[in-house]
Design a protein around this motif. Structure first.
Motif, short mmCIF file in Angstrom:
data_model
loop_
_atom_site.label_atom_id
_atom_site.label_comp_id
_atom_site.label_asym_id
_atom_site.label_seq_id
_atom_site.Cartn_x
_atom_site.Cartn_y
_atom_site.Cartn_z
N PHE A 12 4.53 9.42 6.44
CA PHE A 12 4.32 8.23 5.64
C PHE A 12 4.68 8.51 4.19
N PRO A 13 5.23 7.53 3.49
CA PRO A 13 5.46 7.70 2.06
C PRO A 13 4.12 7.71 1.32
N SER A 14 4.11 8.21 0.09
CA SER A 14 2.89 8.21 -0.71
C SER A 14 2.42 6.78 -0.97
N PRO A 15 1.12 6.52 -0.88
CA PRO A 15 0.60 5.19 -1.15
C PRO A 15 0.94 4.67 -2.55
N GLU A 16 1.27 5.57 -3.48
CA GLU A 16 1.61 5.12 -4.83
C GLU A 16 2.85 4.25 -4.85
N PHE A 17 3.64 4.26 -3.77
CA PHE A 17 4.84 3.44 -3.69
C PHE A 17 4.56 2.06 -3.09
N ALA A 18 3.31 1.77 -2.75
CA ALA A 18 2.97 0.47 -2.17
C ALA A 18 3.28 -0.66 -3.14
N LEU A 19 3.65 -1.79 -2.58
CA LEU A 19 3.98 -2.96 -3.39
C LEU A 19 2.74 -3.52 -4.08
N ARG A 20 2.96 -4.18 -5.20
CA ARG A 20 1.87 -4.90 -5.87
C ARG A 20 1.73 -6.31 -5.33
N ASP A 21 2.84 -6.86 -4.80
CA ASP A 21 2.82 -8.21 -4.24
C ASP A 21 3.72 -8.24 -3.01
N PRO A 22 3.15 -8.34 -1.80
CA PRO A 22 1.72 -8.39 -1.52
C PRO A 22 1.05 -7.04 -1.76
N ASP A 23 -0.19 -7.10 -2.24
CA ASP A 23 -0.88 -5.89 -2.66
C ASP A 23 -1.06 -4.89 -1.53
N GLY A 24 -0.45 -3.72 -1.72
CA GLY A 24 -0.69 -2.62 -0.79
C GLY A 24 0.32 -2.46 0.32
N LEU A 25 1.24 -3.39 0.49
CA LEU A 25 2.21 -3.25 1.57
C LEU A 25 3.11 -2.05 1.28
#
Length: 232
Positions: A12-25
């Protein structure tokens, strides 16, 4: 940036790369094999998607959690817990609980995300000792409960249901007190809502959540997840 997961790797990629919109994707694709699911939860990531969509993986920021000092039991709920004849058990009826959660969400038109594929995957996690359920009984009738995934001394709550008043609150509060007393440090509620907030859930940053997940200074009591009664 949305990552596409390969079927031949549980990376899995690091969660820090998750989108802000939608939050957390964070990512799309992969599968719900137990090895992948365990890797996801160990890194603060969980699947959430409808049956018609590809598998979507999330890591929201902030994260809503219960901690030992944040749990709130109102006076009226304290009185209810003392007087109620409801019986609470641990790991006695996992499949019934997850099916009931799915049915309640479907009837309430909250989106069918606990679909058969998810039920099968989390039942496999339960059989492997990673997923767990809390049941609330009125005599021999299942009237409430919750299920989730354990990561050391963190419990990631996925969903809960009730068919009688206060049954889901009873499941959460009784479980939380026993869990924290046994060395549990965090119950992850994922996303804030009025129900969990009224019981003491609060937001912390994703980074703080990940730090708690990866730095576990206390051990959960041995054999904590053994099927048993939590409240007679």
């Amino acid at each position: 940036m949305l990552f596409e997961l390969a079927n031949d790797s549980v990376w899995f990629p690091s969660p820090e790369f998750a989108l802000r919109d939608p939050d957390g994707l964070l990512a799309v694709g992969g599968d719900l094999h137990p090895t992948r699911l365990i890797e996801a939860y160990r890194n603060g990531i969980f699947p959430w998607y409808s049956a018609a969509d590809p598998i979507l993986w999330w890591s929201p920021d902030p994260r809503t959690v219960f901690t030992p000092d944040s749990l709130h039991i109102s006076r009226s709920m304290q009185r209810f817990l003392k007087r109620t004849s409801l019986h609470v058990t641990l790991n006695k009826a996992f499949e019934q609980v997850i099916q009931a959660c799915a049915k309640v969400h479907e009837l309430a038109d909250r989106g069918v995300w606990i679909h058969p594929e998810m039920q099968k995957a989390y039942t496999q996690l339960y059989q492997l000792g990673h997923a767990h359920s809390v049941e609330v009984w009125d005599n021999n009738q299942l009237v409430g409960g919750l299920y989730g995934v354990s990561v050391g001394n963190v419990f990631c709550a996925e969903s809960m249901f009730h068919t009688v008043t206060n049954a889901s609150k009873t499941a959460l509060l009784v479980f939380a007190e026993v869990f924290f007393a046994a060395g549990g440090q965090l119950i992850d509620a994922q996303i804030r809502n009025e129900h969990t907030a009224s019981l003491g859930a609060h937001d912390i940053s994703r980074q703080r959540y990940l730090n708690k997940l990866h730095t576990q200074n206390t051990l959960l009591r041995t054999n904590f997840w053994t099927p048993r009664s939590l409240k007679a």
